[in-house]
Structures are given as C-alpha cells and as structure tokens.
Design an enzyme around this catalytic site. Sequence first.
Site, PDB file in Angstrom:
ATOM      1  N   THR A 248       0.841  -1.239  -0.043  1.00  0.00           N
ATOM      2  CA  THR A 248      -0.027   0.003   0.095  1.00  0.00           C
ATOM      3  C   THR A 248       0.980   1.049  -0.046  1.00  0.00           C
ATOM      4  OG1 THR A 248      -1.652  -1.146   1.263  1.00  0.00           O
ATOM      5  CG2 THR A 248      -1.928   1.214   1.059  1.00  0.00           C
TER       6      THR A 248
ATOM      7  N   ARG B 129     -13.011  -8.644  -2.897  1.00  0.00           N
ATOM      8  CA  ARG B 129     -11.997  -8.610  -1.583  1.00  0.00           C
ATOM      9  C   ARG B 129     -12.106  -7.033  -1.174  1.00  0.00           C
ATOM     10  NH1 ARG B 129      -6.736  -6.427  -0.007  1.00  0.00           N
ATOM     11  NH2 ARG B 129      -6.512  -7.506   2.268  1.00  0.00           N
TER      12      ARG B 129
ATOM     13  N   SER C 106     -10.193  -3.914   0.735  1.00  0.00           N
ATOM     14  CA  SER C 106      -8.961  -3.603   1.590  1.00  0.00           C
ATOM     15  C   SER C 106      -9.279  -2.793   2.767  1.00  0.00           C
ATOM     16  CB  SER C 106      -7.776  -3.387   0.911  1.00  0.00           C
ATOM     17  OG  SER C 106      -7.981  -1.908   0.635  1.00  0.00           O
ATOM     18  N   ASP C 107      -8.234  -2.546   3.565  1.00  0.00           N
ATOM     19  CA  ASP C 107      -8.375  -1.691   4.804  1.00  0.00           C
ATOM     20  C   ASP C 107      -8.430  -0.152   4.300  1.00  0.00           C
ATOM     21  OD1 ASP C 107      -5.257  -0.585   5.605  1.00  0.00           O
ATOM     22  OD2 ASP C 107      -5.540  -2.319   4.314  1.00  0.00           O
TER      23      ASP C 107
ATOM     24  N   THR D 279      -0.442   0.358   6.312  1.00  0.00           N
ATOM     25  CA  THR D 279       0.012  -0.809   5.255  1.00  0.00           C
ATOM     26  C   THR D 279       0.019  -1.891   5.878  1.00  0.00           C
ATOM     27  OG1 THR D 279       1.463  -1.255   3.243  1.00  0.00           O
ATOM     28  CG2 THR D 279       2.513  -0.397   5.210  1.00  0.00           C
ATOM     29  N   GLY D 280       0.089  -3.193   5.081  1.00  0.00           N
ATOM     30  CA  GLY D 280       0.305  -4.419   5.857  1.00  0.00           C
ATOM     31  C   GLY D 280      -0.928  -5.290   4.968  1.00  0.00           C
TER      32      GLY D 280
ATOM     33  N   GLY E 243      -4.541  -6.291   5.253  1.00  0.00           N
ATOM     34  CA  GLY E 243      -5.940  -5.539   5.392  1.00  0.00           C
ATOM     35  C   GLY E 243      -6.677  -6.032   6.539  1.00  0.00           C
TER      36      GLY E 243
END
Length: 280
Positions: free
Chosen positions: A154, A182, A184-185, A203-204, A206
Amino acid sequence: MKIIIHGGFFSESSQSHEVKVAKQESLKAIAKKSYEFLQNNSAFDTVAYAVSLLEDDELYNAGIGSQIQSDGVIRMSAAIMNGETQKMSGVINIQDVKNPIFVAKELMKEDDRVLGGNGAKQYATANGFEDFSTEIPKRRKEYEEKLKTGGKGTVGAVALDKHGKLAVATSTGGKGFEIPGRISDSATVAGNYANQFCAVSCTGVGEDIVSNATSAKIVTRVTDGLTIENAFDRTFEELKEIDGFAGAIGIDSEGNIFHQDSYPTMVFASFDGVDFEIFG
C-alpha cells in the site's frame, strides 16, 4: 510543516539491494517534492499529490504496478481524509484509472463519498478521468506464474500544513491473487484516518488492520491525550494479540512524526524541510 510517506513493505516483492536503494531514492525524492508542494498548498491537497506520485512509480503496489487478482483483473482502492472537516472519501475496487487517489479526492464534494466497483468507475468517467491500464509486464508475469509476493503493499501520505491542519491519503493495488470483491483496509477508517489532533495511514495485511482498527485507534488515543508514541505502542501491542502484520505512519497536531511496524520492514520517508528520515 511536516510530511511522511510510506510505500508498503520491503518484502512485498524483490528484496535485492538494488530494489532497496531504488525505493530509498524514490521515497526521498517524492517526500522532498511533496514538501515543496506543501509550501503553497493545504495538507489535504498535498497528501493527494504525494500519493499520486507513489501511484505513478511502479516500485510500489498502487496505481501503476498494482497487483493482479485471481481472475486476471486489477482492482484498486484509495481514500483521503481531511483532519479539519473529519470527512473521508474513497473508491473501492476501481478499475482502469491512473490515479485512484484523485478519484477519491473528487468524491469529497459529493454527499455519497465512498463508491465501489462499477459505480466508482462510472463516476470517474463522468468526471473526466480517462481509461488507463495500470498493468505492467512484471505483474502479469507474476500472475501467470502464480507467484504470490506477500500481499502487504500500500502507499500513503500524512501531512501537517502551515496552518496546523492535518490530512491523510492511502492507496493500494490489492494483495494479489485475492478473491474478486475483497475489500482492503485502505478505504476504511482502519487504514486511513485523521482529525485535528492526528492523522495516520497504514499498510500491511488489510484483514489484520481492519480487525485491529489500527488508524482509528491511534488517532482516537492521541485525541484522548496520549502521546503519539504511546498511542502507536498501545495499538501495536493489541495487534500482537492477533499476530497482525501492519505498519503505520502518523503526525500529530504538534508536528511530532511517528512510524511503527509489526514485522520488518515498512519502507517510508519523512521530511520537515531540513532533515530526512528514510527506512534503512
């Protein structure tokens, strides 16, 4: 005036020395260019600008260079939040635009400020955003060989402007090979949140970031009186309980910059007009 940006995790794709140096140089250049932009622009405009530069660099998994999903299609998400107005806008799973962050920013003027899928693309087209394929040969090769690259990519930016206003923007090209649809965050308050006290981009993975409500927790804790360092530490301690994979960058209203990750190594750069800090 302060700015900090991130470009996902170093383990996202190649871990070669050449890629590490390329990302260090890229992040330093983008942080400097974004700080110069901040001189005459708001934090809100600056974070969108900074993220667009990251989206335009194929070193990162956002915009150009986004991951390909399991059905062979690229879908991207992005969000922006104004700390002063506490309004967020975003796009989820948008296709065929060069800079999802600018579509997210355009949505800030609407009553319906978070759009997904076909609706997001239709809105972009109606507002003058041209069709643009963000696929690069490297991503197609990874897809065809079914090589997972970690799914932790991200980009994001947090800025504090000369008026003391905070803003945050975040953009992602997905984790790669995910189930179509899907979420994501990045376009949620878990991955992208700001108010007048603090702004944070994540980031990472989600799903871990959403489960931990990472950005919202950190900002809320600073709002309630914790230092930004303590707010990060407490939130990342809770992330450990689910073995969560995340990194975050933030700035508070006093100009304190902080960053933390649960696993090595989030790539980031910050600049205050004098000093750079860059991941090593």
